[in-house]
Design a protein around this motif. Structure first.
Motif, mmCIF file in Angstrom:
data_model
loop_
_atom_site.group_PDB
_atom_site.id
_atom_site.type_symbol
_atom_site.label_atom_id
_atom_site.label_comp_id
_atom_site.label_asym_id
_atom_site.label_seq_id
_atom_site.Cartn_x
_atom_site.Cartn_y
_atom_site.Cartn_z
ATOM 1 N N ARG A 35 0.834 -1.206 0.000
ATOM 2 C CA ARG A 35 0.000 0.000 0.000
ATOM 3 C C ARG A 35 0.876 1.266 0.000
ATOM 4 N NH1 ARG A 35 -3.262 -1.661 3.628
ATOM 5 N NH2 ARG A 35 -2.071 -0.917 5.405
ATOM 6 N N ALA A 37 4.018 1.543 -0.953
ATOM 7 C CA ALA A 37 4.770 1.614 -2.212
ATOM 8 C C ALA A 37 3.891 2.133 -3.343
ATOM 9 C CB ALA A 37 5.323 0.235 -2.563
ATOM 10 N N ARG A 38 2.682 1.636 -3.386
ATOM 11 C CA ARG A 38 1.758 2.064 -4.445
ATOM 12 C C ARG A 38 1.378 3.533 -4.307
ATOM 13 N NH1 ARG A 38 -3.809 -0.914 -5.093
ATOM 14 N NH2 ARG A 38 -4.839 0.975 -5.682
ATOM 15 N N ASN A 40 3.242 5.901 -3.058
ATOM 16 C CA ASN A 40 4.407 6.771 -3.226
ATOM 17 C C ASN A 40 4.831 6.769 -4.696
ATOM 18 O OD1 ASN A 40 6.921 7.999 -3.270
ATOM 19 N ND2 ASN A 40 7.634 7.038 -1.394
ATOM 20 N N PRO A 41 4.690 7.885 -5.409
ATOM 21 C CA PRO A 41 5.048 7.923 -6.826
ATOM 22 C C PRO A 41 6.533 7.647 -7.084
ATOM 23 C CG PRO A 41 4.069 10.023 -6.121
ATOM 24 C CD PRO A 41 4.134 9.144 -4.930
ATOM 25 N N VAL A 43 8.128 5.277 -5.743
ATOM 26 C CA VAL A 43 8.355 3.846 -5.560
ATOM 27 C C VAL A 43 7.516 3.050 -6.567
ATOM 28 C CG1 VAL A 43 8.228 1.895 -3.955
ATOM 29 C CG2 VAL A 43 8.907 4.167 -3.125
ATOM 30 N N GLY A 44 6.230 2.947 -6.328
ATOM 31 C CA GLY A 44 5.347 2.202 -7.224
ATOM 32 C C GLY A 44 5.322 0.712 -6.917
ATOM 33 N N LEU A 45 4.315 0.063 -7.448
ATOM 34 C CA LEU A 45 4.089 -1.351 -7.169
ATOM 35 C C LEU A 45 5.159 -2.253 -7.789
ATOM 36 C CD1 LEU A 45 2.216 -3.207 -5.666
ATOM 37 C CD2 LEU A 45 0.755 -3.306 -7.674
ATOM 38 N N CYS A 46 5.590 -1.947 -8.998
ATOM 39 C CA CYS A 46 6.588 -2.788 -9.673
ATOM 40 C C CYS A 46 7.898 -2.819 -8.883
ATOM 41 C CB CYS A 46 6.811 -2.288 -11.096
ATOM 42 S SG CYS A 46 7.765 -3.436 -12.094
ATOM 43 N N SER A 47 8.353 -1.658 -8.422
ATOM 44 C CA SER A 47 9.580 -1.614 -7.615
ATOM 45 C C SER A 47 9.390 -2.365 -6.303
ATOM 46 C CB SER A 47 9.990 -0.166 -7.329
ATOM 47 O OG SER A 47 10.452 0.453 -8.497
ATOM 48 N N LYS A 83 7.166 4.145 2.220
ATOM 49 C CA LYS A 83 6.376 5.357 2.428
ATOM 50 C C LYS A 83 7.250 6.605 2.312
ATOM 51 C CE LYS A 83 5.156 6.518 6.564
ATOM 52 N NZ LYS A 83 4.528 6.563 7.885
ATOM 53 N N ASP A 91 16.871 6.816 -3.305
ATOM 54 C CA ASP A 91 16.186 5.916 -4.226
ATOM 55 C C ASP A 91 15.792 4.617 -3.515
ATOM 56 O OD1 ASP A 91 15.193 4.681 -6.486
ATOM 57 O OD2 ASP A 91 17.167 4.184 -7.297
#
Length: 114
Positions: A35, A37-38, A40-41, A43-47, A83, A91
């Motif tokens: 949640r 990661a998704r 946070n722009p 990070v994102g789900l793929c990362s 988060k 990074d």
């Protein structure tokens, strides 16, 4: 994720500890990690999923050092990193994962990912 990454992820998440040579894992705080990661722009789900594959590699290394086949993997610190990660914090994928392993609770190993 690539087909190979998806295969590794599926194998790890479906490991049950019953099959010979296989451990089972409980990923504590995984919903919050995904949640955060998704949301946070930076990070994102793929990362986040690729980071879980790095966690899997660390767990596999710990598995070789122990006879215990049940593991509880604590992702609390990683959820906070998902988060807070970004321009000022650094990074997300460049973080060095530290693993603290504690043989506890009888036949269950506790693995803290920091």
């Amino acid at each position: 994720l690539t087909a190979m990454e998806r295969g590794r992820m599926s194998k790890w998440l479906n490991s049950d500890g019953i099959s010979a040579g296989q451990s089972s894992y409980v990923l504590c705080d995984a919903p919050r990690f995904l949640r955060n990661a998704r949301a946070n722009p930076a990070v994102g789900l793929c990362s986040a999923l690729r980071m879980l594959l790095r966690v899997e590699e660390k767990c596999a290394g710990q598995e070789l050092e122990s006879t215990l086949r049940k593991s509880v993997v604590n992702l609390h610190s990683l959820s906070e990193w998902a988060k807070d990660s970004g321009l000022e914090s650094g990074d997300f994928m460049e973080v060095r994962l530290a693993v603290q392993c504690v043989d506890a609770q009888g036949d269950t190993r506790i693995i803290n990912i920091e």
